[in-house]
Design a protein around this motif. Structure first.
Motif, PDB file in Angstrom:
ATOM      1  N   GLU A  50     -68.531  10.580  -8.299  1.00 14.69           N
ATOM      2  CA  GLU A  50     -69.167  10.370  -9.600  1.00 14.69           C
ATOM      3  C   GLU A  50     -70.044   9.118  -9.594  1.00 14.69           C
ATOM      4  O   GLU A  50     -71.072   9.062 -10.267  1.00 14.69           O
ATOM      5  CB  GLU A  50     -68.086  10.252 -10.682  1.00 14.69           C
ATOM      6  CG  GLU A  50     -68.606  10.294 -12.103  1.00 14.69           C
ATOM      7  CD  GLU A  50     -67.480  10.330 -13.109  1.00 14.69           C
ATOM      8  OE1 GLU A  50     -67.694   9.893 -14.263  1.00 14.69           O
ATOM      9  OE2 GLU A  50     -66.367  10.782 -12.745  1.00 14.69           O
ATOM     10  N   ILE A  51     -69.640   8.115  -8.794  1.00 15.62           N
ATOM     11  CA  ILE A  51     -70.435   6.890  -8.667  1.00 15.62           C
ATOM     12  C   ILE A  51     -71.675   7.155  -7.828  1.00 15.62           C
ATOM     13  O   ILE A  51     -72.787   6.761  -8.177  1.00 15.62           O
ATOM     14  CB  ILE A  51     -69.590   5.772  -8.035  1.00 15.62           C
ATOM     15  CG1 ILE A  51     -68.436   5.374  -8.966  1.00 15.62           C
ATOM     16  CG2 ILE A  51     -70.435   4.555  -7.703  1.00 15.62           C
ATOM     17  CD1 ILE A  51     -67.458   4.404  -8.343  1.00 15.62           C
ATOM     18  N   LEU A  52     -71.481   7.835  -6.713  1.00 14.03           N
ATOM     19  CA  LEU A  52     -72.581   8.067  -5.777  1.00 14.03           C
ATOM     20  C   LEU A  52     -73.683   8.937  -6.377  1.00 14.03           C
ATOM     21  O   LEU A  52     -74.846   8.854  -5.970  1.00 14.03           O
ATOM     22  CB  LEU A  52     -72.044   8.715  -4.496  1.00 14.03           C
ATOM     23  CG  LEU A  52     -71.010   7.899  -3.708  1.00 14.03           C
ATOM     24  CD1 LEU A  52     -70.482   8.702  -2.528  1.00 14.03           C
ATOM     25  CD2 LEU A  52     -71.606   6.586  -3.243  1.00 14.03           C
ATOM     26  N   THR A  53     -73.314   9.775  -7.348  1.00 20.46           N
ATOM     27  CA  THR A  53     -74.301  10.682  -7.941  1.00 20.46           C
ATOM     28  C   THR A  53     -74.811  10.194  -9.293  1.00 20.46           C
ATOM     29  O   THR A  53     -75.594  10.888  -9.940  1.00 20.46           O
ATOM     30  CB  THR A  53     -73.684  12.083  -8.106  1.00 20.46           C
ATOM     31  OG1 THR A  53     -72.489  11.989  -8.910  1.00 20.46           O
ATOM     32  CG2 THR A  53     -73.341  12.687  -6.756  1.00 20.46           C
ATOM     33  N   ASP A  54     -74.364   9.029  -9.727  1.00 25.72           N
ATOM     34  CA  ASP A  54     -74.783   8.496 -11.026  1.00 25.72           C
ATOM     35  C   ASP A  54     -76.192   7.912 -10.904  1.00 25.72           C
ATOM     36  O   ASP A  54     -76.400   6.878 -10.269  1.00 25.72           O
ATOM     37  CB  ASP A  54     -73.804   7.422 -11.491  1.00 25.72           C
ATOM     38  CG  ASP A  54     -74.018   7.024 -12.944  1.00 25.72           C
ATOM     39  OD1 ASP A  54     -75.148   7.196 -13.455  1.00 25.72           O
ATOM     40  OD2 ASP A  54     -73.066   6.530 -13.576  1.00 25.72           O
ATOM     41  N   GLU A  55     -77.159   8.559 -11.522  1.00 27.61           N
ATOM     42  CA  GLU A  55     -78.552   8.126 -11.415  1.00 27.61           C
ATOM     43  C   GLU A  55     -78.837   6.849 -12.200  1.00 27.61           C
ATOM     44  O   GLU A  55     -79.869   6.200 -11.985  1.00 27.61           O
ATOM     45  CB  GLU A  55     -79.483   9.251 -11.886  1.00 27.61           C
ATOM     46  CG  GLU A  55     -79.403  10.502 -11.013  1.00 27.61           C
ATOM     47  CD  GLU A  55     -80.348  11.596 -11.493  1.00 27.61           C
ATOM     48  OE1 GLU A  55     -80.979  11.392 -12.561  1.00 27.61           O
ATOM     49  OE2 GLU A  55     -80.450  12.631 -10.826  1.00 27.61           O
ATOM     50  N   LYS A  56     -77.942   6.496 -13.123  1.00 30.74           N
ATOM     51  CA  LYS A  56     -78.157   5.277 -13.908  1.00 30.74           C
ATOM     52  C   LYS A  56     -77.834   4.023 -13.105  1.00 30.74           C
ATOM     53  O   LYS A  56     -78.269   2.923 -13.452  1.00 30.74           O
ATOM     54  CB  LYS A  56     -77.274   5.299 -15.172  1.00 30.74           C
ATOM     55  CG  LYS A  56     -77.559   6.446 -16.122  1.00 30.74           C
ATOM     56  CD  LYS A  56     -76.826   6.292 -17.429  1.00 30.74           C
ATOM     57  CE  LYS A  56     -75.313   6.258 -17.248  1.00 30.74           C
ATOM     58  NZ  LYS A  56     -74.762   7.541 -16.792  1.00 30.74           N
ATOM     59  N   LEU A  57     -77.062   4.172 -12.033  1.00 27.47           N
ATOM     60  CA  LEU A  57     -76.639   3.026 -11.240  1.00 27.47           C
ATOM     61  C   LEU A  57     -77.598   2.786 -10.078  1.00 27.47           C
ATOM     62  O   LEU A  57     -78.006   3.732  -9.388  1.00 27.47           O
ATOM     63  CB  LEU A  57     -75.224   3.253 -10.702  1.00 27.47           C
ATOM     64  CG  LEU A  57     -74.121   3.356 -11.757  1.00 27.47           C
ATOM     65  CD1 LEU A  57     -72.800   3.731 -11.101  1.00 27.47           C
ATOM     66  CD2 LEU A  57     -73.978   2.049 -12.536  1.00 27.47           C
ATOM     67  N   ILE A  58     -77.943   1.550  -9.856  1.00 23.26           N
ATOM     68  CA  ILE A  58     -78.833   1.164  -8.752  1.00 23.26           C
ATOM     69  C   ILE A  58     -77.995   0.728  -7.560  1.00 23.26           C
ATOM     70  O   ILE A  58     -77.035  -0.030  -7.716  1.00 23.26           O
ATOM     71  CB  ILE A  58     -79.752   0.005  -9.184  1.00 23.26           C
ATOM     72  CG1 ILE A  58     -80.606   0.410 -10.378  1.00 23.26           C
ATOM     73  CG2 ILE A  58     -80.634  -0.451  -8.022  1.00 23.26           C
ATOM     74  CD1 ILE A  58     -81.362  -0.756 -10.990  1.00 23.26           C
ATOM     75  N   HIS A  59     -78.357   1.217  -6.388  1.00 18.82           N
ATOM     76  CA  HIS A  59     -77.683   0.742  -5.179  1.00 18.82           C
ATOM     77  C   HIS A  59     -78.485  -0.410  -4.585  1.00 18.82           C
ATOM     78  O   HIS A  59     -79.663  -0.259  -4.250  1.00 18.82           O
ATOM     79  CB  HIS A  59     -77.519   1.839  -4.134  1.00 18.82           C
ATOM     80  CG  HIS A  59     -76.832   1.350  -2.897  1.00 18.82           C
ATOM     81  ND1 HIS A  59     -77.516   0.933  -1.773  1.00 18.82           N
ATOM     82  CD2 HIS A  59     -75.517   1.154  -2.626  1.00 18.82           C
ATOM     83  CE1 HIS A  59     -76.657   0.523  -0.859  1.00 18.82           C
ATOM     84  NE2 HIS A  59     -75.431   0.643  -1.354  1.00 18.82           N
ATOM     85  N   PHE A  60     -77.852  -1.559  -4.481  1.00 18.73           N
ATOM     86  CA  PHE A  60     -78.490  -2.747  -3.907  1.00 18.73           C
ATOM     87  C   PHE A  60     -78.063  -2.889  -2.447  1.00 18.73           C
ATOM     88  O   PHE A  60     -76.880  -2.681  -2.123  1.00 18.73           O
ATOM     89  CB  PHE A  60     -78.073  -4.007  -4.666  1.00 18.73           C
ATOM     90  CG  PHE A  60     -78.591  -4.078  -6.068  1.00 18.73           C
ATOM     91  CD1 PHE A  60     -79.765  -4.765  -6.369  1.00 18.73           C
ATOM     92  CD2 PHE A  60     -77.908  -3.469  -7.112  1.00 18.73           C
ATOM     93  CE1 PHE A  60     -80.250  -4.837  -7.656  1.00 18.73           C
ATOM     94  CE2 PHE A  60     -78.375  -3.533  -8.414  1.00 18.73           C
ATOM     95  CZ  PHE A  60     -79.554  -4.219  -8.692  1.00 18.73           C
TER      96      PHE A  60
END
Length: 563
Positions: free
Chosen positions: A224-234
């Motif tokens: 659910e985290i990996l597919t959450d488009e609202k979250l930016i991966h830094f």
């Protein structure tokens, strides 16, 4: 060489053997009673009292942990001066727990501490051949001193006073390569990457142990985290750069516009350290770098569980009194959670600094209660219908945002903007609540924990109890553990109860405020929140209603604070 390594920074399992030894005959109690409040002070004023020992026992029983493990966890992450391996060794030697002292000496590659010449603590020669030869010449009731003098050559082959290096060189005595016996495999700190204090200071950052490959697809990070488009991966390297390689001290760098940039460490908790760094696109960011080597749980996966909970839940929350999450990092040696940087410090620090007015304190309490009401989902039927209709319009509104337990409400987890708007943070212990009591092993902060929390009962009412402790701190300006004149510490609730037999606490109100106008009302609310029977405590909605009246603010018809 590693005597200055803090307990909280040791690799997983380093203190398991020590904890097991201290459990024997409850030796951990002796050690706990000798722990100084300030390791650098000569007066050796004790840090803990009998009440704290009882709390450790209750918490260990509820979590199925060793009391010594809980003690190490509490001691290792509390106080301004954190205990090191050397501090632990000194305390254990003073407690005369020699088996544990010998283990620590081996870890530090030092000679074991001297023992008494006779009695139960006297050293015993471990050369089996020698002991068998002596058994034919000496009676079984001979003293230890007599047995030790039995070697005619005067040079017994004993391991008792040898360093780890000497023991490793004597291959005919013992080998350290048996994987089935981990107690014989002493940790090689250089291999594990633990650096000396001088190295850390020279490099200006903390290292983490790469126990888990977080960048792989099967690393255990919630889908659910990996597919959450609202979250930016830094990228981890990017976070490392803007925090000056996760510097241990906070630094300020002025720029041409006179704004200035912050970088470095701003706080620390049981599961990780918090850093700040300036990002060109997102401005100042708060970066929580999870520890992958939590000593006492012996499971590095605890960092992963906390990460999954906090990121997943924060991504669902949209409220002005909850810290906004921006993204995360999973491609480095340590997981990182990236949030908006709240630049006003914590309520804990502001209370200690004695700079908050009564009006500011009231607004902070009301905002915090509003944040809890949002988490708890205590809506009226009419409001629930409106929120459901709102969700049909705004697809970003998550249906999972309600019915949560924060699990660690305290002044340190209430961040403030420069305008003193409170924002709840640290959701690593949050749980979704399904209106039934959850039996689990809580890991909140002991001084804020509700009575039922020690037994593993988790409901939203544990947040209400913790909020009651926060209320007392705001009213009195005292810490959650109050230092008494005799050097002992008492929980703030018990201290106030004993000091206010008639429920009159005017004499305990924070003297920084010249004239309290709402002290009595707030104390009445605090007492309701701190009821032993959780069913007698108010809901977060009821707390908000009371605070709106106390503040003299008209209650809004709907919750307009989401966004």
């Amino acid at each position: 060489m590693y005597k200055n390594v803090e307990l909280r920074k040791l690799p997983v399992g380093s203190l398991v053997t020590i904890a097991a030894i201290l459990e024997t005959n409850n030796d951990w109690k002796k050690v706990m009673s000798l722990i100084p409040r300030n390791p650098l002070s000569e007066d050796r004023e004790p840090k803990y009292n009998l009440e704290h020992i009882k709390q450790i026992e209750d918490y260990a029983r509820s979590t199925n942990k060793k009391c010594a493990e809980v003690l190490f966890e509490e001691w290792g992450t509390s106080g301004r001066i954190r205990p090191t391996l050397s501090t632990l060794k000194d305390v254990i030697q003073k407690a005369e727990v020699y088996r544990a002292a010998d283990e620590l000496a081996a870890m530090l590659e030092e000679s074991p501490p001297p023992r008494p010449h006779d009695g139960p603590a006297a050293a015993i020669d471990t050369n089996i051949t020698l002991l068998m030869e002596m058994s034919s010449d000496y009676k079984m009731n001979g003293t230890t001193a007599q047995i030790k003098s039995a070697n005619n050559n005067g040079n017994p082959q004993s391991m008792g006073n040898k360093t780890t290096k000497e023991m490793k060189s004597d291959s005919d005595l013992i080998e350290f390569s048996d994987p089935s016996n981990p107690s014989l495999n002493l940790p090689d700190f250089s291999v594990l990457g633990i650096k000396s204090e001088k190295q850390i200071e020279a490099e200006g950052y903390q290292t983490s142990l790469p126990n888990i490959d977080f960048s792989s697809n099967n690393s255990g990070i919630d889908t659910e985290i990996l597919t959450d488009e609202k979250l930016i991966h830094f990228e981890y390297r990017e976070l490392e750069r803007i925090t000056k390689r996760f510097a241990d001290r906070l630094m300020y760098t002025p720029d041409a516009q006179g704004q200035g940039k912050l970088s470095g460490k701003v706080g620390s908790g049981g599961f990780g350290d918090v850093f700040v760094g300036f990002h060109v696109k997102h401005g100042h960011l708060a970066i929580k770098k999870a520890r992958t080597h939590v000593t006492f749980d012996r499971k590095p996966e605890i960092a992963l569980k906390v990460f999954n909970s906090e990121v997943k839940f924060l991504s669902q929350f949209r409220h002005k009194n909850i810290v906004p999450i921006i993204g995360y990092s999973r491609d480095g040696p340590a997981l990182c959670i990236v949030c908006e940087y709240i630049d006003g410090g914590s309520l804990e620090h502001k209370l200690a600094a004695k700079i908050l007015t009564e009006k500011q304190r009231l607004n902070i309490l009301l905002g915090t209660a509003e944040g809890l009401k949002y988490l708890h989902g205590t809506e009226t039927p009419a409001e629930k219908d409106k929120s459901q209709a709102y969700k049909l319009i705004d697809s970003n509104q998550s249906s999972k945002k309600h019915n949560f337990v924060h699990g660690d409400v305290k002044t340190a987890n209430i961040l403030l903007t420069r305008d003193c708007v409170p924002k709840l943070c640290d959701f690593g212990l949050a749980k979704q609540y399904d209106n039934t009591t959850i039996e689990s092993a809580p890991m909140g902060t002991l001084a804020y924990m509700a009575p039922e929390g020690f037994g593993g009962t988790i409901t939203q009412k544990i947040d209400i109890y913790s909020f009651g402790i926060v209320l007392l701190e705001v009213l009195t300006g005292l810490k959650p553990l109050v230092y008494l004149h005799n050097g002992e510490k008492m929980n703030i609730k018990h201290y106030v109860d004993e000091s206010c037999p008639n429920n009159e606490m005017t004499h305990l109100l924070d003297p920084f405020i010249d004239k309290w106008t709402k002290g009595k009302e707030l104390y009445t609310l605090a007492r309701r929140c701190l009821e032993r029977d959780r069913k007698s405590r108010p809901t977060s909605r009821e707390i908000c209603d009371v605070l709106y009246q106390v503040c003299g603010i008209e209650k809004p018809e709907t919750d307009a604070s989401t966004g």
